[in-house]
Each structure stands twice: as C-alpha cells, then as structure tokens.
Design an enzyme around this catalytic site. Sequence first.
Site, PDB file in Angstrom:
ATOM      1  N   LYS A 163       0.870  -1.191   0.000  1.00 28.99           N
ATOM      2  CA  LYS A 163       0.000   0.000   0.000  1.00 28.99           C
ATOM      3  C   LYS A 163       0.897   1.228   0.000  1.00 28.99           C
ATOM      4  CE  LYS A 163      -4.333   1.349   0.219  1.00 28.99           C
ATOM      5  NZ  LYS A 163      -5.531   0.755  -0.391  1.00 28.99           N
TER       6      LYS A 163
ATOM      7  N   GLY B 150      -5.406   2.690  -7.543  1.00 24.71           N
ATOM      8  CA  GLY B 150      -6.079   3.830  -6.911  1.00 24.71           C
ATOM      9  C   GLY B 150      -6.539   3.513  -5.498  1.00 24.71           C
ATOM     10  N   ASP B 151      -6.943   4.534  -4.789  1.00 26.81           N
ATOM     11  CA  ASP B 151      -7.575   4.411  -3.472  1.00 26.81           C
ATOM     12  C   ASP B 151      -8.205   5.781  -3.212  1.00 26.81           C
ATOM     13  OD1 ASP B 151      -7.850   2.621  -0.980  1.00 26.81           O
ATOM     14  OD2 ASP B 151      -7.105   4.453  -0.075  1.00 26.81           O
TER      15      ASP B 151
HETATM   16  P1  NDP Z   1     -12.902   8.001  -2.953  1.00 32.77           P
HETATM   17  O1  NDP Z   1     -11.845   9.001  -2.714  1.00 32.77           O
HETATM   18  O2  NDP Z   1     -13.425   7.806  -4.327  1.00 32.77           O
HETATM   19  O3  NDP Z   1     -14.160   8.306  -2.014  1.00 32.77           O
HETATM   20  C1  NDP Z   1     -14.059   8.340  -0.626  1.00 32.77           C
HETATM   21  C2  NDP Z   1     -15.379   8.787  -0.042  1.00 32.77           C
HETATM   22  O4  NDP Z   1     -15.300   8.744   1.362  1.00 32.77           O
HETATM   23  C3  NDP Z   1     -15.730  10.234  -0.398  1.00 32.77           C
HETATM   24  O5  NDP Z   1     -17.133  10.352  -0.393  1.00 32.77           O
HETATM   25  C4  NDP Z   1     -15.106  11.008   0.762  1.00 32.77           C
HETATM   26  O6  NDP Z   1     -15.715  12.279   0.983  1.00 32.77           O
HETATM   27  C5  NDP Z   1     -15.372  10.073   1.915  1.00 32.77           C
HETATM   28  N1  NDP Z   1     -14.326  10.227   2.930  1.00 32.77           N
HETATM   29  C6  NDP Z   1     -12.985  10.064   2.768  1.00 32.77           C
HETATM   30  N2  NDP Z   1     -12.331  10.307   3.906  1.00 32.77           N
HETATM   31  C7  NDP Z   1     -13.279  10.634   4.794  1.00 32.77           C
HETATM   32  C8  NDP Z   1     -13.244  10.991   6.159  1.00 32.77           C
HETATM   33  N3  NDP Z   1     -12.070  11.050   6.826  1.00 32.77           N
HETATM   34  N4  NDP Z   1     -14.423  11.253   6.758  1.00 32.77           N
HETATM   35  C9  NDP Z   1     -15.598  11.170   6.088  1.00 32.77           C
HETATM   36  N5  NDP Z   1     -15.694  10.842   4.794  1.00 32.77           N
HETATM   37  C10 NDP Z   1     -14.548  10.571   4.170  1.00 32.77           C
HETATM   38  O7  NDP Z   1     -12.339   6.625  -2.352  1.00 32.77           O
HETATM   39  P2  NDP Z   1     -12.829   5.144  -2.642  1.00 32.77           P
HETATM   40  O8  NDP Z   1     -14.297   5.113  -2.852  1.00 32.77           O
HETATM   41  O9  NDP Z   1     -11.927   4.579  -3.661  1.00 32.77           O
HETATM   42  O10 NDP Z   1     -12.452   4.434  -1.258  1.00 32.77           O
HETATM   43  C11 NDP Z   1     -13.354   4.352  -0.157  1.00 32.77           C
HETATM   44  C12 NDP Z   1     -12.902   3.245   0.790  1.00 32.77           C
HETATM   45  O11 NDP Z   1     -12.875   1.999   0.092  1.00 32.77           O
HETATM   46  C13 NDP Z   1     -11.495   3.421   1.372  1.00 32.77           C
HETATM   47  O12 NDP Z   1     -11.475   2.846   2.665  1.00 32.77           O
HETATM   48  C14 NDP Z   1     -10.644   2.578   0.432  1.00 32.77           C
HETATM   49  O13 NDP Z   1      -9.441   2.154   1.051  1.00 32.77           O
HETATM   50  C15 NDP Z   1     -11.587   1.407   0.194  1.00 32.77           C
HETATM   51  N6  NDP Z   1     -11.314   0.628  -0.996  1.00 32.77           N
HETATM   52  C16 NDP Z   1     -11.292   1.195  -2.241  1.00 32.77           C
HETATM   53  C17 NDP Z   1     -11.072   0.418  -3.352  1.00 32.77           C
HETATM   54  C18 NDP Z   1     -11.157   0.960  -4.722  1.00 32.77           C
HETATM   55  O14 NDP Z   1     -11.101   0.170  -5.677  1.00 32.77           O
HETATM   56  N7  NDP Z   1     -11.320   2.258  -4.923  1.00 32.77           N
HETATM   57  C19 NDP Z   1     -10.770  -1.022  -3.229  1.00 32.77           C
HETATM   58  C20 NDP Z   1     -10.902  -1.530  -1.883  1.00 32.77           C
HETATM   59  C21 NDP Z   1     -11.122  -0.716  -0.831  1.00 32.77           C
HETATM   60  P3  NDP Z   1     -15.080  13.583   0.291  1.00 32.77           P
HETATM   61  O15 NDP Z   1     -15.431  13.484  -1.161  1.00 32.77           O
HETATM   62  O16 NDP Z   1     -15.713  14.727   0.982  1.00 32.77           O
HETATM   63  O17 NDP Z   1     -13.601  13.496   0.547  1.00 32.77           O
END
Ligand code: NDP
Length: 444
Positions: free
Chosen positions: A126, A165-166
Amino acid sequence: MSYVDEVIEQVVKQNPAEPEFHQAVKEVLESLRVVVEANEEKYRKDALLERLVNPERQIKFRVPWIDDQGQVQVNTGYRVQFSSAIGPYKGGLRLHPSVNLGIIKFLGFEQIFKNSLTGLPIGGGKGGSDFDPKGKSDREVMAFCQSFITELYKYIGADTDVPAGDIGTGAREIGYMYGQYKRIRGVYEGVLTGKGLSYGGSLARTEATGYGLLYLTEELLKMNGIELSGKTIVVSGSGNVAIYAIQKAQQLGAKVVTCSDSTGWIYDEEGIDVAALKEIKEVKRARLTEYKNYRPNSEYHEGKGVWSVKADIALPCATQNELNLEDAKTLVSNGCIGVFEGANMPTTLEATEYLQANNVIFAPGKAANAGGVATSALEMSQNSERLSWSFEEVDSKLKEIMVNICHNISDAAERYGAKGNYVVGANIAGFEKVVDAMNAQGIV
Ligand code: NDP
C-alpha cells in the site's frame, strides 16, 4: 504469555503512535489465535508471526512540487511493500491529508489477506501521500503526481510492485502517474492498475469494488436464507466504491436511501439518484449539497448521520473507523440484519463485536471489498497478454471470485468452530495460503 499476545505487545511497542496498524494486527491475530495455538511451537521457532507483521520493506520519501502561485510545496510519499509471499506487491495509493505511515501500514497489512482471498497471485502492499487533491488545479495534481513517481518508479514494476487507486487517487491521478513512469523508464508495461481504457485499463475496473461488494452481499445473504431484493440499504461515502455499490444494489432490486461525504449526508427516501450522484462527484467534483438541485424532495444534513436511518443493511464505503459502537447500537435497534464493509476497516473493533453478538451478518472489508484488487489483477493479466476482455467477461470473473470468497470464508470459519463468523473465516482463509507459501520459501 501466548505467542499471539506476545506479538501483539511487540507490535504496539515497536510501532508507537500507529493506532490503526495496532488495530488491524489485533483484529487479524485475535482471529488467528486458534490456528496459531495448533502450531505454536513451529510458528514460534520460525518467528512466523514476527515475519508476518513486519513489512518486507517500507519506503518514505520527499515529494516537492510547485503550486499555481509559484510556491514550492513539500509532501511525504510512502510505499509499504508488506508481503510478496504469493505474488508481486499489490495495493492502492491513498492521497489524503490524514495519510501517515501507520495508516499505510494498516492498509498494507490488511491487503495481504485480502489479496490472498481473491485466489489470484498477488502480494500485499500500500502507499500514498498526505497530499490533498481536493481544491487543486489539474496542473497542480499533475505536478504532484509526476514528482511522486519520479521517486517511486525505482521501487515498482509490472513484476515487482503494481500500485492502484484508493481514496483521492482516481483515473486522473493514475493517468499522470503512468505517463511519468513511462517517460522515465521508457517501457509500456502494466505497472499501475486503474488505467484509462485507451491505454491498458480494464473494463469494469471502475465498477469492480462496488459491484463486488454487492455480489458478496447477495451471496452471503442467500447463504443465510435471505433475499437482497426489496431490502433498504444505508450507504456511507460517495466516492468510487459507494457510487458503484449503490448502482449495483439498485440493479439487484434493493433501495439505497443514503450516501455521504466528509462534510454531510443525503437522505433520499425514494432511492439515491445514481446519475445525479455521478455528475456531482465524478464530473463536477462538487459537494453533496448540490444533490438537492437534482432531487428537491431529498434531505441534506451536515456532519455524520447515515447510521441513524432505519435500514435492513448497512454498507460503510467511506473510510476507516467511521462506524463506532454507538452507531452499531443504533443499527441493531433499527433492525439491521447485515453490515458489509466496502471501505477498509470502517467498523471499530467494539462495533464489530457488538454487531456479531447481536447476530448481524458481518463481512469484513478484506473479503467484501476484494473485488477491486481482484479486478486489478485481471487488468494485470490483460496487460501481460496484450489483450482486452469484454465488460461481461471481466464482470462474470469478478462475480465468480466474490462468490468463491463467500464460500471460502464460510468454510474456514466452520472448520475452526466459528460458524457464521466471517471475520475469523476471512482471516484464516487468507492466512492459510500466505503461510503455506512462506513455509515453502524458507526463512526470507
Ligand atoms: P474516494 O476518494 O473515491 O471516495 C471516498 C469517499 O469517502 C468520499 O465520499 C469522501 O468524501 C469520503 N471520505 C474520505 N475520507 C473521509 C473521512 N475522513 N471522513 C468522512 N468521509 C470521508 O475513495 P474510494 O471510494 O476509492 O475508497 C473508499 C474506501 O474503500 C477506502 O477505505 C478505500 O481504502 C476502500 N477501498 C477502495 C477500493 C477501490 O477500488 N477504490 C478497493 C478496496 C477498498 P469527500 O469526497 O468529501 O472526501
């Protein structure tokens, strides 16, 4: 003191100020206790757990870049290459101001077991940076990404370490990083996944984590005699995972009534309008306050609150520790039957225990969101054979992988006398393959 307790104590002592990493190690080792106790003498002699909880390598570096005012900014970059026991390191790059070494280590550690659960040959890693892409111009994001890769390129490659990505790293960031890698190395190889379709990306990768979450949710419910169709769902987040989880849930006949971002949340009684959500988040990169312009009957609330809405199923899809004990109590008192983690470690340990004690079906992120990395591995396969598969082909492989995960974690839990405990099942099933490979490869 038992071997598991000794190693947990060591991890806390040797990695101070890394609470998320401690939490992830505790969760995994606690559920492996029964397996470790059955092999305690051998594991202890081989220092197996010490080797498991210490990354093979961790890289921390300076990322200088120039903002639109001509000011030099300096961020910190990280890549933790945790385990290559079963394949090249694989795991995303998180760009968020909260990023620090402990968070990257917790994510890298979880990634080992998640990647193992997919059944594909990928190790755990990561990375990321405390850079915040929010509010930056495209040029600033490009300047950061180019500087980040100018250092990171030394440590990654199609057969060594393949980031993805993440949070904060979407198609735009991957594109800039890939361009810079290619420019420096002069090779066109599948070194990053989540690429655009025109330069080696895979169809269905964008949708994969959210879709995979719903394939798993549907299957685990079915294994418990419950239909997904007709259920009401609360979702947190409005990023990549949340958007495609909502879309697939609706395609499968469920109704999703909430989503959120870091400033507030939406309640839409008629069901979230995915097209509107995509336009706000993917095209305009705007706040959820805009949603009301598309759906006047919906409600916008500041702060946190999706778990207070009555629903059958909860899908936390935002970030770590976003669902705490109080939230778990509210969900249970509202009749929630299942929590399936789209995000990584969104549920605190206390909340997880409370949900399980109250017979809520609980699927941990390392199983439930494994569809993203699984499809990244499928992207790697397509890059290696220089072919592109159809959406349907990738999607059907994804579904098969998620259904297999359900059965593997359920069987592993049952084998160790913890029927229905999918946390134990996921950790044991993921661990078994990694340990087998570690044992075969000697002390490395
Ligand atoms: P994105 O950046 O696309 O979206 C994240 C979302 O969560 C946004 O709505 C963001 O709000 C919100 N968010 C982020 N940080 C916070 C916080 N500290 N408090 C409240 N809301 C928060 O990320 P992903 O959708 O890609 O990832 C979401 C989760 O899924 C993470 O835990 C990631 O590790 C996990 N994940 C992702 C994968 C992927 O393929 N993308 C694969 C496996 C796991 P705002 O827009 O306001 O920042």
